[in-house]
Design a protein around this motif. Structure first.
Motif, PDB file in Angstrom:
ATOM      1  N   ALA A   1       0.858  -1.188   0.000  1.00  0.00           N
ATOM      2  CA  ALA A   1       0.000   0.000   0.000  1.00  0.00           C
ATOM      3  C   ALA A   1       0.891   1.234   0.000  1.00  0.00           C
ATOM      4  O   ALA A   1       1.189   1.820   1.037  1.00  0.00           O
ATOM      5  N   SER A   2       1.330   1.616  -1.187  1.00  0.00           N
ATOM      6  CA  SER A   2       2.248   2.758  -1.289  1.00  0.00           C
ATOM      7  C   SER A   2       2.092   3.437  -2.629  1.00  0.00           C
ATOM      8  O   SER A   2       1.878   2.765  -3.654  1.00  0.00           O
ATOM      9  N   ASN A   3       2.247   4.748  -2.649  1.00  0.00           N
ATOM     10  CA  ASN A   3       2.229   5.454  -3.922  1.00  0.00           C
ATOM     11  C   ASN A   3       3.524   5.243  -4.702  1.00  0.00           C
ATOM     12  O   ASN A   3       3.633   5.679  -5.844  1.00  0.00           O
ATOM     13  N   ILE A   4       4.497   4.571  -4.101  1.00  0.00           N
ATOM     14  CA  ILE A   4       5.710   4.240  -4.851  1.00  0.00           C
ATOM     15  C   ILE A   4       5.437   3.103  -5.831  1.00  0.00           C
ATOM     16  O   ILE A   4       6.014   3.050  -6.907  1.00  0.00           O
ATOM     17  N   THR A   5       4.525   2.206  -5.466  1.00  0.00           N
ATOM     18  CA  THR A   5       4.347   0.982  -6.250  1.00  0.00           C
ATOM     19  C   THR A   5       2.915   0.758  -6.748  1.00  0.00           C
ATOM     20  O   THR A   5       2.710  -0.081  -7.627  1.00  0.00           O
ATOM     21  N   SER A   6       1.956   1.488  -6.212  1.00  0.00           N
ATOM     22  CA  SER A   6       0.567   1.220  -6.586  1.00  0.00           C
ATOM     23  C   SER A   6       0.354   1.521  -8.068  1.00  0.00           C
ATOM     24  O   SER A   6       0.723   2.597  -8.549  1.00  0.00           O
ATOM     25  N   PRO A   7      -0.243   0.583  -8.822  1.00  0.00           N
ATOM     26  CA  PRO A   7      -0.410   0.819 -10.261  1.00  0.00           C
ATOM     27  C   PRO A   7      -1.440   1.914 -10.537  1.00  0.00           C
ATOM     28  O   PRO A   7      -2.385   2.087  -9.772  1.00  0.00           O
ATOM     29  N   THR A   8      -1.235   2.637 -11.609  1.00  0.00           N
ATOM     30  CA  THR A   8      -2.245   3.589 -12.066  1.00  0.00           C
ATOM     31  C   THR A   8      -3.394   2.798 -12.690  1.00  0.00           C
ATOM     32  O   THR A   8      -3.173   1.878 -13.471  1.00  0.00           O
ATOM     33  N   LYS A   9      -4.603   3.138 -12.274  1.00  0.00           N
ATOM     34  CA  LYS A   9      -5.801   2.478 -12.808  1.00  0.00           C
ATOM     35  C   LYS A   9      -6.596   3.495 -13.611  1.00  0.00           C
ATOM     36  O   LYS A   9      -6.316   4.701 -13.574  1.00  0.00           O
ATOM     37  N   PHE A  10      -7.614   2.976 -14.302  1.00  0.00           N
ATOM     38  CA  PHE A  10      -8.434   3.854 -15.133  1.00  0.00           C
ATOM     39  C   PHE A  10      -9.899   3.479 -14.996  1.00  0.00           C
ATOM     40  O   PHE A  10     -10.228   2.304 -14.822  1.00  0.00           O
ATOM     41  N   VAL A  11     -10.750   4.480 -15.052  1.00  0.00           N
ATOM     42  CA  VAL A  11     -12.185   4.223 -15.065  1.00  0.00           C
ATOM     43  C   VAL A  11     -12.794   5.162 -16.105  1.00  0.00           C
ATOM     44  O   VAL A  11     -12.308   6.294 -16.283  1.00  0.00           O
ATOM     45  N   GLU A  12     -13.822   4.672 -16.797  1.00  0.00           N
ATOM     46  CA  GLU A  12     -14.417   5.492 -17.854  1.00  0.00           C
ATOM     47  C   GLU A  12     -15.841   5.892 -17.527  1.00  0.00           C
ATOM     48  O   GLU A  12     -16.609   5.111 -16.963  1.00  0.00           O
TER      49      GLU A  12
END
Lengths: 289, 289
Positions: free
Chosen positions: A3-14
């Motif tokens: 749980a880190s902004n160093i490793t958390s993947p970017t996700k997408f929602v439409e």
């Protein structure tokens, strides 16, 4: 997944034609915390020293507004339209209630959301921001900002180190540590914002500086428990804007930090996350925690 | 002996011809906390909801300055002389280092002590107070104060309920609870202050309003970690005085409370004692906690 902004993947929602980039990490019994970013900032501008401790008690959701980073569309020229995007994003995630951390530009969007759809928000944390009708909001041509912004020796995040922090040795040391933390994320990074993003967001700041009716009267309608935070040497959005927030919001605690500027939450990340955690953990209808 | 201002006996210590009344209770690993009282207040004006939780981690020492309550002598007409009394008192108790909670008048004395004998103090908590050169300090003739002060229906502590709290229903309810708490102590009470005490302390306020050299420059010398606290609707010493403190003290955190006046620490006693405890527990050289 850490749980880190160093490793958390970017996700997408439409939502229809619109695609929003975001990151979502952490867990715990707290309500999700929506994080709204500063002028030209992307998901990569969230300091893991701020996001990660908060993610130890709740989901942290970093939101990229329209036209920024890998979110599609164009950047709105007013906070009202940016707030509509943020609300559409929450709807797309089927989130009906959350807390919000709005930093700088993001704090203005958070205030607009609280007025437009009060029930979707429980508690507000407003850092380095200003009420509608505030003063001296991001006037980048004034000498204290124009000098570092036009210094050819300052490139990339080093500019943030100058304009987000105070000139003291201690604050500049905190700036260096902040920049190092932002660079820890090495993959899946967002594209940096260009001049078009800056120009549209700057128009939104200018629009926000105009009072709408009696100055600050709109704040009386935001009854959410609110924590207002500012560094006392903030050159980008001076601390008097936070004074107006805490004097006119009916249910707000103000916390100011010494020896710090716009990035006080990054400089004093241990204190800030401790205070924010205590504030978010409170079940009281009153802001004091 | 219960560690409470409801039951703790008044004690006395003599320095030459001068006798000081005080109360001392509580224990724990923290440094003793010297508490300096407001305008005309005696030992009986310390709210047990504030003193008693603090006494669970340290000794709390309530000090009655010269000419107040059962302390002998005459009330000085300047903060400097009141600070000398407070320092003489600490010397008489053989205390070489302590923390200080200065409320209103007491906060001005605490600032003066920090300048005159910096090493005897470790951390400062300044509530509802003002720097030298501050403004609108205890102007009792202005309508917001003169009306309740001259209301024949308001007697004794009921006056404090009006002038220390905001007019809202919630703040007035907190006022009633505060007055009830002050009346819990039924024996060994101090004599109430008369007009001579008020007149001399008022002269000290007027003297304190005059800057000494460049306005607020003296605050740069107070490098102690400091927690500044104020209610945003304080009519007795308006909150802008706390803004000046936190902007000019090099190492101060500011905390303001909504819906409250001069007595914000009494209204939000749970929050205040939690914040003060965390601040006093910190071993850092920086104020943020």
């Amino acid at each position: 997944m850490t749980a880190s902004n160093i490793t958390s993947p970017t996700k997408f929602v439409e939502v229809g034609e619109q695609r929003y980039a975001y990151r979502r990490f952490g867990d715990g019994s707290g309500l999700p915390l929506l994080c709204l970013q500063h002028f030209t900032g992307t998901l990569d501008n969230w300091d893991p020293a701020v996001t990660d401790p908060l993610a130890r008690g709740r989901e942290v959701i970093l939101f990229e507004n329209a036209g920024v980073g890998r979110s599609s569309g164009s950047v709105p020229r007013a906070m009202a339209a940016m707030a509509r995007h943020a609300l559409a994003f929450l709807d797309a995630l089927h989130l009906t209630r959350c807390d919000v951390l709005g930093y700088s530009l993001g704090g203005m969007i958070a205030q607009q959301m609280a007025q437009d759809r009060p029930k979707i928000l429980r508690r507000l944390i407003l850092v380095g921001t200003a009420p509608r009708g505030g003063e001296d909001i991001m006037h980048l041509a004034k000498p204290s900002l124009a000098v570092p912004l036009s210094d050819p020796k300052l490139q990339g995040y080093a500019v943030l180190g100058k304009i987000f922090f105070a000139p003291s040795v201690s604050s500049q040391a905190a700036a260096d540590a902040f920049v190092k933390r932002l660079l820890q994320r090495s993959e899946d990074r967002e594209p940096a914002s260009g001049p078009a993003v800056a120009e549209a967001q700057m128009a939104a700041f200018r629009e926000w500086e105009s009072p709408n009716g009696q100055r600050f009267a709109n704040l009386k309608a935001i009854r959410h428990p609110t924590l207002v935070v500012n560094g006392v040497h903030d050159e980008m959005i001076p601390v008097r804007n936070s004074y107006w927030l805490s004097e006119n919001l009916p249910n707000a605690v103000l916390l100011t930090y010494p020896d710090s500027g716009h990035g006080s939450l990054f400089q004093f990340h241990e204190s800030f996350t401790r205070q924010a955690t205590a504030f978010l953990a409170s079940e009281s209808a009153d802001a004091p925690y």
